[in-house]
Write a protein that holds these residues in place. Structure first.
Motif, PDB file in Angstrom:
ATOM      1  N   ALA A  81      39.560 -38.707 -43.375  1.00 25.91           N
ATOM      2  CA  ALA A  81      39.784 -38.710 -41.887  1.00 25.91           C
ATOM      3  C   ALA A  81      40.061 -37.211 -41.395  1.00 25.91           C
ATOM      4  O   ALA A  81      39.677 -36.671 -40.273  1.00 25.91           O
ATOM      5  CB  ALA A  81      41.271 -39.396 -41.553  1.00 25.91           C
ATOM      6  N   ALA A  82      40.643 -36.530 -42.584  1.00 23.85           N
ATOM      7  CA  ALA A  82      40.746 -35.094 -42.107  1.00 23.85           C
ATOM      8  C   ALA A  82      39.347 -34.180 -42.018  1.00 23.85           C
ATOM      9  O   ALA A  82      39.256 -33.507 -41.009  1.00 23.85           O
ATOM     10  CB  ALA A  82      41.329 -34.463 -43.440  1.00 23.85           C
ATOM     11  N   MET A  83      38.452 -34.684 -42.769  1.00 28.14           N
ATOM     12  CA  MET A  83      37.158 -33.950 -42.652  1.00 28.14           C
ATOM     13  C   MET A  83      36.524 -34.579 -41.327  1.00 28.14           C
ATOM     14  O   MET A  83      35.731 -33.777 -40.726  1.00 28.14           O
ATOM     15  CB  MET A  83      36.174 -34.515 -43.944  1.00 28.14           C
ATOM     16  N   GLN A  84      36.647 -35.759 -41.147  1.00 34.25           N
ATOM     17  CA  GLN A  84      36.140 -36.029 -39.616  1.00 34.25           C
ATOM     18  C   GLN A  84      36.965 -35.128 -38.610  1.00 34.25           C
ATOM     19  O   GLN A  84      35.994 -34.820 -37.406  1.00 34.25           O
ATOM     20  CB  GLN A  84      36.365 -37.532 -39.518  1.00 34.25           C
ATOM     21  N   MET A  86      37.908 -32.135 -38.986  1.00 32.41           N
ATOM     22  CA  MET A  86      37.011 -30.934 -38.808  1.00 32.41           C
ATOM     23  C   MET A  86      35.799 -31.051 -38.419  1.00 32.41           C
ATOM     24  O   MET A  86      35.277 -30.219 -37.574  1.00 32.41           O
ATOM     25  CB  MET A  86      37.260 -30.306 -40.102  1.00 32.41           C
ATOM     26  N   THR A  87      34.977 -32.154 -38.515  1.00 34.86           N
ATOM     27  CA  THR A  87      33.537 -32.022 -38.160  1.00 34.86           C
ATOM     28  C   THR A  87      33.715 -32.187 -36.410  1.00 34.86           C
ATOM     29  O   THR A  87      33.038 -31.638 -35.814  1.00 34.86           O
ATOM     30  CB  THR A  87      32.956 -33.523 -38.505  1.00 34.86           C
ATOM     31  N   ASP A  88      34.688 -33.058 -35.996  1.00 36.88           N
ATOM     32  CA  ASP A  88      34.826 -32.910 -34.758  1.00 36.88           C
ATOM     33  C   ASP A  88      34.967 -31.831 -34.039  1.00 36.88           C
ATOM     34  O   ASP A  88      34.707 -31.500 -32.879  1.00 36.88           O
ATOM     35  CB  ASP A  88      35.938 -33.946 -34.257  1.00 36.88           C
ATOM     36  N   TRP A  89      35.914 -31.037 -34.708  1.00 34.62           N
ATOM     37  CA  TRP A  89      36.319 -29.734 -33.891  1.00 34.62           C
ATOM     38  C   TRP A  89      34.993 -28.707 -34.068  1.00 34.62           C
ATOM     39  O   TRP A  89      34.761 -28.096 -33.225  1.00 34.62           O
ATOM     40  CB  TRP A  89      37.215 -28.880 -34.929  1.00 34.62           C
ATOM     41  N   MET A  90      34.137 -28.973 -35.014  1.00 34.64           N
ATOM     42  CA  MET A  90      32.791 -28.292 -35.158  1.00 34.64           C
ATOM     43  C   MET A  90      32.014 -28.654 -33.651  1.00 34.64           C
ATOM     44  O   MET A  90      31.159 -27.844 -33.315  1.00 34.64           O
ATOM     45  CB  MET A  90      32.024 -28.399 -36.239  1.00 34.64           C
ATOM     46  N   ARG A  95      38.440 -27.974 -28.858  1.00 35.86           N
ATOM     47  CA  ARG A  95      39.550 -28.899 -29.102  1.00 35.86           C
ATOM     48  C   ARG A  95      39.864 -28.513 -30.642  1.00 35.86           C
ATOM     49  O   ARG A  95      41.085 -29.041 -31.117  1.00 35.86           O
ATOM     50  CB  ARG A  95      39.065 -30.330 -29.481  1.00 35.86           C
ATOM     51  N   ALA A  96      39.272 -27.569 -31.247  1.00 35.07           N
ATOM     52  CA  ALA A  96      39.703 -27.253 -32.433  1.00 35.07           C
ATOM     53  C   ALA A  96      40.846 -26.352 -32.817  1.00 35.07           C
ATOM     54  O   ALA A  96      41.421 -25.790 -31.772  1.00 35.07           O
ATOM     55  CB  ALA A  96      38.415 -26.220 -33.177  1.00 35.07           C
TER      56      ALA A  96
END
Length: 129
Positions: A81-84, A86-90, A95-96
């Motif tokens: 979930a955390a990696m998702q 961070m991927t969304d932020w990229m 939103r990052a």
């Protein structure tokens, strides 16, 4: 069961304090996203091997120190979930979390030589202090 992300990095030795500052800021994001612990270790006794070793793995130069780090998660679901996030932020930098902004918290090392991976513990011995 816990889950571990591991990292090996070559950091210019002169950038030690910059690395510490970068890590403190970036590592706090992992904690906020559910990590239970983050450990950053500055190379102290990193010997040359005959075939391979930590220095060779990241193509460390004479003026660089090897850093070995890990992030402990309570389980793989929390880590994923955390990696998702961070991927969304990229994909949506607006939103990052600003702590992850390379303009505000630049990496004081060559990120192309960073080695990382996720690991499922299979043996644990001793106190988890």
């Amino acid at each position: 069961m816990s889950y571990i992300d591991g990292f090996v990095i070559a950091v210019p030795t002169a950038n030690k304090q910059k690395f510490i500052d970068h890590a403190k800021q970036g590592d706090s994001v992992f904690i906020d996203l559910g990590a239970t612990r983050v450990v950053e270790c500055w190379g102290d006794e990193v010997n040359d091997g005959e075939i391979t070793d930590f220095r060779k793995s990241v193509k460390a130069k004479e003026d660089e120190t090897v850093v070995f780090s890990w992030v402990e998660w309570p389980n793989k679901k929390t880590r994923d979930a955390a990696m998702q996030t961070m991927t969304d932020w990229m994909e949506h930098p607006e939103r990052a979390d600003p702590r992850m902004d390379p303009e505000k918290n630049p990496m004081p090392f060559d990120g192309k030589r960073l080695i990382y991976g996720g690991f499922a513990p299979i043996v644990e011995v001793g106190d988890k202090a």
